[in-house]
Design a protein around this motif. Structure first.
Motif, short mmCIF file in Angstrom:
data_model
loop_
_atom_site.label_atom_id
_atom_site.label_comp_id
_atom_site.label_asym_id
_atom_site.label_seq_id
_atom_site.Cartn_x
_atom_site.Cartn_y
_atom_site.Cartn_z
N THR A 274 0.84 -1.19 0.00
CA THR A 274 0.00 0.00 0.00
C THR A 274 0.88 1.24 0.00
OG1 THR A 274 -1.80 -1.12 1.16
CG2 THR A 274 -1.76 1.28 1.27
N CYS A 275 0.63 2.16 -0.93
CA CYS A 275 1.48 3.33 -1.08
C CYS A 275 1.24 4.35 0.04
CB CYS A 275 1.26 3.99 -2.44
SG CYS A 275 -0.30 4.88 -2.59
N GLU A 276 2.16 5.28 0.16
CA GLU A 276 2.10 6.28 1.23
C GLU A 276 0.86 7.15 1.11
OE1 GLU A 276 4.86 9.87 3.13
OE2 GLU A 276 5.63 8.62 1.49
N ILE A 277 0.50 7.52 -0.13
CA ILE A 277 -0.66 8.39 -0.35
C ILE A 277 -1.93 7.71 0.14
CG2 ILE A 277 -2.10 9.50 -2.10
CD1 ILE A 277 0.42 9.87 -3.78
N CYS A 278 -2.12 6.44 -0.26
CA CYS A 278 -3.31 5.70 0.16
C CYS A 278 -3.30 5.45 1.66
CB CYS A 278 -3.40 4.37 -0.59
SG CYS A 278 -3.76 4.54 -2.36
N GLY A 279 -2.12 5.18 2.22
CA GLY A 279 -2.01 4.93 3.65
C GLY A 279 -2.45 6.13 4.47
N LYS A 280 -2.10 7.32 4.01
CA LYS A 280 -2.47 8.53 4.74
C LYS A 280 -3.97 8.84 4.64
CE LYS A 280 2.02 10.86 4.53
NZ LYS A 280 2.77 12.02 3.99
#
Length: 375
Positions: A274-280
């Protein structure tokens, strides 16, 4: 049943719908791979004919021979063969897309042998692309329709208020939704680009490299087979998973609108990729009327596995009572664990770098699932 348990079940049902979508995409990939293997036989036939025609008596094909310009006689014979291929490709496309991708400029200029081979591959793949477009269109229609009705049903079921007073999907509406461009093009254009542009170029380049490095006919065949396998594994996977996911989320959003849902909650996939953008974005609440694909509504990027669930202020899930899906590090399969945000999950994983301790923890969490939730 209290409001928390209602919310838990509602949340779970939307996660289940997303999981069904991913399973359907995986099955379609397998079917598409089978269709591609059939095309691979024709590609191999064209490859062997090319080597036989231009190789030395000992079977060696030099780069200079492979890239020579056609003689006048060769070019005339090639034109005759192309007429048949073009007819077959147009017939198989049936969508009008074919002519957009067929560049006829090379008819009026002298052409090299290897370039001609690539054009022949494009024509072979045009037949595949025409069929694949129709297959994927049917599959995407089904995904959108199922996502829409499941969204409406799940919201009604969660609120315990059932009504038939919502828009029914008709064929014309479905066609418009499926063929509406997003991220710069529609699904059909992406199929044609992948199958008639990318793959022929990749195959021809692999042949060119093998010839230039003195490879035998077996080396050439092996390199091209690796390209085909890679194309099926990565390019087809990327296309199918992304298109299936887009229509799943689009159908879900339309279901929210029809059901009067005012807000939705972002649900990030709990896994290491899971990418950082989606994680945030995980756990954030957004107004349905302000949903924007790629910004605050999935998909954020190709292969995005995130989804959403309806949010009701009077139905708030408690972290001690909810469950959520995550990837088991031992089996790499989806399991249920107590509800936690993406950031908490990352910390939880970091604290359990030892694989054995992670496995034990997952098993303990599975035993602690909320009573009353579907298994």
């Amino acid at each position: 049943m209290n409001s928390k348990s209602i919310f838990d079940i509602l949340f779970f049902m939307f996660l289940l719908s997303k999981n069904d979508n991913l399973d359907a995409a995986e099955q379609y990939e397998k079917d598409a791979a089978k269709r591609l293997r059939i095309a691979a036989k024709e590609i191999a036939k064209q490859r062997d004919e090319f080597i036989r025609k231009y190789a030395d008596e000992d079977g060696t094909l030099t780069f200079s021979e492979a890239t020579k310009l056609f003689s006048k006689a060769e070019q005339e014979n090639w034109y005759v063969g192309l007429d048949e291929w073009i007819s077959l490709a147009r017939e198989s496309a049936r969508t009008g897309k074919y002519d957009d991708y067929l560049n006829l400029e090379y008819y009026n200029s002298q052409i090299g042998r290897l370039t001609a081979y690539q054009k022949q591959l494009e024509l072979v793949m045009a037949q595949v692309a025409g069929n694949e477009t129709m297959q994927l269109e049917k599959a995407l229609e089904l995904q959108y329709e199922e996502a829409y009705y499941k969204s409406v049903y799940n919201v009604q079921n969660g609120q315990r208020r059932y009504t038939e007073d919502f828009t029914q999907i008709d064929t014309e509406m479905l066609k418009k939704v499926i063929n509406k461009p997003w991220a710069g093009s529609d699904f059909s254009e992406r199929i044609w680009n992948n199958y008639t542009n990318k793959l022929p170029e990749m195959l021809t380049n692999s042949m060119s490299r093998a010839i230039a490095t003195g490879g035998t006919s077996a080396d050439i065949a092996r390199e091209m087979e690796l390209v085909l396998k890679g194309f099926s594994k990565y390019e087809v996977h990327r296309l199918v998973t992304t298109e299936f996911g887009h229509l799943q989320e689009k159908g879900t959003l339309e279901g929210y609108i029809e059901s009067g849902v005012k807000e939705y909650e972002w649900i990030s996939a709990l896994e290491n990729r899971t990418c950082e953008i989606c994680g945030k974005l995980d756990g954030k609440i957004f107004p349905v009327k302000l949903a924007k694909v790629g910004i605050n509504y999935p998909l954020i990027h190709p292969l995005c596995r995130c989804t959403t669930g309806p949010y009701f202020k009077d139905l708030k899930m408690d972290e001690d009572t909810g469950v959520r899906a995550a990837i088991d590090p031992e089996t790499n399969e989806e399991v249920e664990i107590p509800e936690m945000s993406f950031s908490k999950w990352k910390n939880w994983v970091a604290e359990r770098q030892d694989k054995k301790s992670m496995i034990l923890e997952f098993k303990r969490m599975q035993l602690a699932k909320v009573d009353g939730l579907p298994s």
